[in-house]
Design a protein around this motif. Sequence first.
Motif, PDB file in Angstrom:
ATOM      1  N   PRO A 258       0.799  -1.233   0.000  1.00 43.56           N
ATOM      2  CA  PRO A 258       0.000   0.000   0.000  1.00 43.56           C
ATOM      3  C   PRO A 258       0.828   1.276   0.000  1.00 43.56           C
ATOM      4  CG  PRO A 258      -0.957  -1.594   1.496  1.00 43.56           C
ATOM      5  CD  PRO A 258       0.344  -2.182   1.031  1.00 43.56           C
ATOM      6  N   ALA A 259       1.996   1.255   0.642  1.00 39.49           N
ATOM      7  CA  ALA A 259       2.812   2.471   0.660  1.00 39.49           C
ATOM      8  C   ALA A 259       3.282   2.844  -0.745  1.00 39.49           C
ATOM      9  CB  ALA A 259       4.014   2.269   1.585  1.00 39.49           C
ATOM     10  N   ILE A 260       3.589   1.828  -1.564  1.00 39.34           N
ATOM     11  CA  ILE A 260       3.994   2.096  -2.949  1.00 39.34           C
ATOM     12  C   ILE A 260       2.763   2.304  -3.823  1.00 39.34           C
ATOM     13  CG2 ILE A 260       5.226   1.175  -4.930  1.00 39.34           C
ATOM     14  CD1 ILE A 260       7.035   1.979  -2.623  1.00 39.34           C
ATOM     15  N   ALA A 261       1.727   1.477  -3.599  1.00 37.92           N
ATOM     16  CA  ALA A 261       0.509   1.631  -4.405  1.00 37.92           C
ATOM     17  C   ALA A 261      -0.145   2.988  -4.185  1.00 37.92           C
ATOM     18  CB  ALA A 261      -0.479   0.520  -4.053  1.00 37.92           C
ATOM     19  N   ARG A 262       0.124   3.597  -3.047  1.00 39.31           N
ATOM     20  CA  ARG A 262      -0.447   4.923  -2.779  1.00 39.31           C
ATOM     21  C   ARG A 262       0.007   5.931  -3.826  1.00 39.31           C
ATOM     22  NH1 ARG A 262       0.452   9.788  -0.795  1.00 39.31           N
ATOM     23  NH2 ARG A 262      -1.118  10.743   0.576  1.00 39.31           N
ATOM     24  N   PHE A 263       1.230   5.770  -4.330  1.00 40.20           N
ATOM     25  CA  PHE A 263       1.713   6.710  -5.337  1.00 40.20           C
ATOM     26  C   PHE A 263       0.856   6.646  -6.599  1.00 40.20           C
ATOM     27  CE2 PHE A 263       5.596   6.251  -2.767  1.00 40.20           C
ATOM     28  CZ  PHE A 263       5.893   7.583  -2.566  1.00 40.20           C
ATOM     29  N   ALA A 264       0.361   5.433  -6.937  1.00 42.26           N
ATOM     30  CA  ALA A 264      -0.513   5.317  -8.104  1.00 42.26           C
ATOM     31  C   ALA A 264      -1.813   6.083  -7.876  1.00 42.26           C
ATOM     32  CB  ALA A 264      -0.800   3.850  -8.394  1.00 42.26           C
ATOM     33  N   SER A 265      -2.356   5.985  -6.653  1.00 42.14           N
ATOM     34  CA  SER A 265      -3.570   6.742  -6.347  1.00 42.14           C
ATOM     35  C   SER A 265      -3.292   8.237  -6.347  1.00 42.14           C
ATOM     36  CB  SER A 265      -4.116   6.307  -4.983  1.00 42.14           C
ATOM     37  OG  SER A 265      -4.459   4.927  -4.977  1.00 42.14           O
ATOM     38  N   ARG A 333       8.863  10.774  -6.907  1.00 39.78           N
ATOM     39  CA  ARG A 333       8.857  10.287  -5.521  1.00 39.78           C
ATOM     40  C   ARG A 333       8.593   8.796  -5.458  1.00 39.78           C
ATOM     41  NH1 ARG A 333       5.004  11.883  -2.522  1.00 39.78           N
ATOM     42  NH2 ARG A 333       3.782  13.283  -3.860  1.00 39.78           N
ATOM     43  N   ARG A 334       7.798   8.285  -6.367  1.00 40.16           N
ATOM     44  CA  ARG A 334       7.583   6.830  -6.413  1.00 40.16           C
ATOM     45  C   ARG A 334       8.885   6.111  -6.788  1.00 40.16           C
ATOM     46  NH1 ARG A 334       6.602   2.841 -10.103  1.00 40.16           N
ATOM     47  NH2 ARG A 334       5.228   1.141  -9.411  1.00 40.16           N
ATOM     48  N   ASP A 335       9.617   6.631  -7.754  1.00 48.28           N
ATOM     49  CA  ASP A 335      10.887   6.012  -8.140  1.00 48.28           C
ATOM     50  C   ASP A 335      11.880   6.034  -6.981  1.00 48.28           C
ATOM     51  OD1 ASP A 335       9.836   5.586 -10.635  1.00 48.28           O
ATOM     52  OD2 ASP A 335      10.743   7.358 -11.539  1.00 48.28           O
ATOM     53  N   LEU A 338      10.914   3.345  -4.443  1.00 48.92           N
ATOM     54  CA  LEU A 338      11.300   2.002  -4.896  1.00 48.92           C
ATOM     55  C   LEU A 338      12.806   1.784  -4.729  1.00 48.92           C
ATOM     56  CD1 LEU A 338       9.106   1.533  -8.095  1.00 48.92           C
ATOM     57  CD2 LEU A 338       8.946   0.255  -5.950  1.00 48.92           C
ATOM     58  N   LEU A 339      13.605   2.825  -4.998  1.00 47.13           N
ATOM     59  CA  LEU A 339      15.049   2.698  -4.813  1.00 47.13           C
ATOM     60  C   LEU A 339      15.404   2.481  -3.345  1.00 47.13           C
ATOM     61  CD1 LEU A 339      16.424   5.456  -7.233  1.00 47.13           C
ATOM     62  CD2 LEU A 339      16.570   2.982  -7.523  1.00 47.13           C
ATOM     63  N   GLN A 340      14.685   3.146  -2.442  1.00 47.78           N
ATOM     64  CA  GLN A 340      14.961   2.987  -1.017  1.00 47.78           C
ATOM     65  C   GLN A 340      14.412   1.669  -0.485  1.00 47.78           C
ATOM     66  OE1 GLN A 340      13.136   6.528   0.549  1.00 47.78           O
ATOM     67  NE2 GLN A 340      14.956   7.774   0.230  1.00 47.78           N
ATOM     68  N   LEU A 341      13.394   1.133  -1.139  1.00 44.76           N
ATOM     69  CA  LEU A 341      12.765  -0.095  -0.663  1.00 44.76           C
ATOM     70  C   LEU A 341      13.710  -1.288  -0.748  1.00 44.76           C
ATOM     71  CD1 LEU A 341      10.231  -1.647   0.255  1.00 44.76           C
ATOM     72  CD2 LEU A 341       9.586  -1.854  -2.149  1.00 44.76           C
TER      73      LEU A 341
END
Length: 436
Positions: A258-265, A333-335, A338-341
């Motif tokens: 959800p933390a990453i999917a939030r960027f899509a929303s 910010r999404r990219d 993902l890099l930090q993940l």
Amino acid sequence: MEFFRTLFVSVICRRALWPLVATALCIPVQGLSAQRGEMLTLSEAIELTLAQNPQLAVFPLQRIGLNGAAQTAALRPAVNLGFESEYEYYGPGDGFSAEKELELTVYLSSVIELGGKRQARIDAVNAQRDLLIADEQAKALELLAEVLRRYAEVLAAEELLVLAKEKVALAEDTLEAVTTRVNAAASSISERMRAESALANAKLSEQGQQAMLGYYKHALSALWGDPELDFAVDSRELYRFGPSASFEELYARAKDNPAIARFASEERVQASKLRIAQTRSKPDVEWYLGYRKNNAEQETAVMGGVTVPLFTGQRSRGSRLTAMSELDEVVLRRDVALLQLYPQLYLTVVSREQALRTFYTLQDFIIPKLREALKEVDRAYRRGRNSYVELISAREELLAAERSRIKAAQTVLLYGAEIEQLTAGPLGPPGTESRK
């Protein structure tokens, strides 16, 4: 201990679409409570937190607000009813007749929206709804991971209390052995004094650990608004670890959490704002239609007209540029996330594996040998072949190893909670069973 199984049981009590389960589950929470002194399981702690934590209570209120915003966004332009009246005035002595010289106009006016403005507003509210759902899921996952962390602290505190009691028992055995040797004039009185001091310190440690256990229980029950609740837990849960999936599989899941999917929303929200800014470049047509009556001239007339704003494209250019920059920022910010993940998840997985190796090495190899060594040293001390210092050293080595084993088990659970929060799913491969 597998967090996902208990999460599945508890998450059905929330009215939201969770990525952690296969379908949307809409069973409301009813009658959740925890009784003083009763056994509290992890699933019960999760249910209580989901039902009563105020951090989740704000989302239904925001959902109501968005429902109101959706109704407003769906409204069409208002139709206005207008009146105009005019009285003619002649100079002094010319006379004045309000009946004959009244001119009355009645008209309707409104706006015709062009460029799909109404649909753009509706789409913007729907995108905000999706973002609210993503925020609620992320906050719930954060709370669930916090429940497991605090529950693991309670389990560890229970085991440390058991260890503190064992330390008191060992100190009492040591004092008994020292007293026997002192009475037989095989040891000095100073050894008995040291043994008595060690027993007093062990009892102080037990009292301190009892206080810490109370603190961790209060911290856990505070998550559902009952910090004074006293309950019991099964401390054996501390040593029940679920299976673990490979890092590659966990990382693939983490990219959809959800933390990453939030960027899509959020990206959809910014895209809807851009569409609204683009629709503003299309001018709205204002129209009016009316009826005019002039009593003085005995005339009636029907009137109408339209008004079209000029240069609206240039006036909306700034808002379009702002919306485009905000949309690009979300993608960046999404990219970055993902890099930090990747390193965050990798470090967590490696640290959990190391904690598991530490736990099993202590439990299966080191602690059994230290227990046997303590028995040998104790027997030798009672027979006069070892010194008091060797006895205390063997005892402290065993207690330190036991403490390290408890801490290692707690660390395994804490890292497991972090992994499950990052991946929004079970720690093990799909279809694995919990060891509970």
